[in-house]
Design an enzyme around this catalytic site. Structure first.
Site, short mmCIF file in Angstrom:
data_model
loop_
_atom_site.label_atom_id
_atom_site.label_comp_id
_atom_site.label_asym_id
_atom_site.label_seq_id
_atom_site.Cartn_x
_atom_site.Cartn_y
_atom_site.Cartn_z
CB SER A 1 -0.91 0.01 1.23
OG SER A 1 -1.49 1.29 1.36
CG HIS B 1 -3.93 -1.61 -1.33
ND1 HIS B 1 -5.02 -2.39 -1.63
CD2 HIS B 1 -4.32 -0.75 -0.37
CE1 HIS B 1 -6.03 -2.04 -0.87
NE2 HIS B 1 -5.64 -1.03 -0.09
CG ASP C 1 -5.22 2.54 0.74
OD1 ASP C 1 -6.17 1.74 0.71
OD2 ASP C 1 -4.11 2.26 1.23
CG MET D 1 -8.43 7.34 2.15
SD MET D 1 -7.49 7.57 3.66
CE MET D 1 -6.72 5.95 3.79
CG HIS E 1 -9.28 0.16 -0.31
ND1 HIS E 1 -8.68 0.08 0.93
CD2 HIS E 1 -10.61 0.13 -0.08
CE1 HIS E 1 -9.62 0.04 1.87
NE2 HIS E 1 -10.79 0.07 1.29
CG MET F 1 -11.35 3.46 2.06
SD MET F 1 -9.80 3.53 2.98
CE MET F 1 -8.65 3.44 1.62
CG MET G 1 -11.63 -2.53 5.29
SD MET G 1 -10.05 -2.20 4.45
CE MET G 1 -9.19 -1.19 5.66
CG ASP H 1 -6.15 -2.53 3.44
OD1 ASP H 1 -5.05 -2.23 3.95
OD2 ASP H 1 -6.83 -1.73 2.76
CB SER I 1 3.49 0.26 8.44
OG SER I 1 2.35 1.07 8.53
C1 DX5 Z 1 -6.29 1.97 5.57
C2 DX5 Z 1 -5.83 1.59 4.19
C3 DX5 Z 1 -4.72 0.63 4.17
C4 DX5 Z 1 -3.43 1.11 4.81
C5 DX5 Z 1 -2.77 -0.09 5.43
O1 DX5 Z 1 -7.48 2.65 5.50
O2 DX5 Z 1 -6.90 1.02 3.46
O3 DX5 Z 1 -4.48 0.13 2.88
O4 DX5 Z 1 -2.56 1.70 3.90
O5 DX5 Z 1 -1.66 0.33 6.14
P1 DX5 Z 1 -0.90 -0.61 7.17
O6 DX5 Z 1 -0.44 -1.83 6.45
O7 DX5 Z 1 0.22 0.26 7.64
O8 DX5 Z 1 -1.86 -0.94 8.28
ZN ZN Z 2 -6.51 -0.07 1.57
#
Ligand code: DX5
Ligand code: ZN
Length: 218
Positions: A7, A32, A34, A36, A65, A67, A136, A174, A197
């Site tokens: 991600s 991945h 994300d 938002m 993804h 959101m 999730m 995720d 991370s």
């Molecule tokens: C959270 C995201 C994840 C996030 C995961 O809302 O959808 O994809 O980047 O990060 P880690 O692996 O650090 O939990």
């Molecule tokens: Zn995600």
């Protein structure tokens, strides 16, 4: 087959291109991405211009993804800028089946996802038509959170629901995935592993290889 989907939310954005090349060369098959909107989740991440720009770096599968509220509004645009898999939140869509159908009409793979508080049974009407289901394992919105342990049971019940229907649909997870819990997540029945991370903090190529080793054994 088990797949790693790093991600980029956790990437070093001033070196984003290099970081994508690093995880790609180290064997990650998906990336991945994300998105938002500051409404469905409190944060705003990045949008079309960034995705469009990084699309040219590699052929890696873009696992987007969303959101965002009312995702059907933007499905076409994400398809056009190079998303390969488009995953949206069940909670954010008025008519989830319409979103799935729209994604398929555009020739892309459709994923559906649920937040930790949504019952896995709510996915039942869509099991037959989606290509991937994302469970999730943290509250969506931020990287770097701790994995919610109740997720193991949720993954197991979803895998059973799929097996009972003779479906081999991908289950993605995720949030909070680490080198220490990834094996248990695979054992519970997930096969597409998002890691932010755990990949991008430190040596992204090295972390990718370590995670891939476990994925290839599992
Ligand atoms: C959270 C995201 C994840 C996030 C995961 O809302 O959808 O994809 O980047 O990060 P880690 O692996 O650090 O939990
Ligand atoms: Zn995600």
């Amino acid at each position: 087959m088990n797949i790693l989907s790093p991600s980029i939310l956790a990437a070093d954005f001033k070196n984003l291109g290099q970081q994508i090349t690093d995880v790609d060369n180290a064997g990650a098959k998906y990336l991945h991405v994300d998105v938002m909107d500051g409404m469905f989740v409190p944060s705003i991440s990045f949008g079309m211009p960034v995705i469009k720009s990084i699309r040219s770096i590699s052929d890696i599968v873009f696992d987007v993804h969303l959101m965002i509220m009312d995702p059907i509004r933007y499905v076409k645009e994400f398809a056009e800028i190079g998303a390969d898999i488009i995953t949206f939140h069940l909670e954010a869509a008025e008519d989830p089946q319409a979103v799935i159908d729209r994604i398929h009409e555009l020739g892309k793979k459709a994923g559906i996802t649920i937040k930790p508080g949504t019952a896995v049974e709510e996915l039942i009407p869509f099991l037959d038509s989606v290509d991937m289901i994302l469970i999730m394992t943290v509250e969506p919105g931020f990287g770097g959170q701790a994995f919610i342990p109740e997720s193991y049971d949720r993954i197991r019940s979803l895998r059973k629901m799929l097996n009972d229907r003779e479906l081999s649909t991908d289950i993605e997870v995720d949030g909070g995935i680490t080198i220490d819990n990834v094996k248990s997540v695979l054992d519970a029945g997930a096969n597409v592993i998002v890691a932010g991370s755990a990949v991008f903090i430190g040596d992204a190529a090295g972390n990718t290889r370590e995670l891939m080793k476990i994925l290839n054994e599992g």
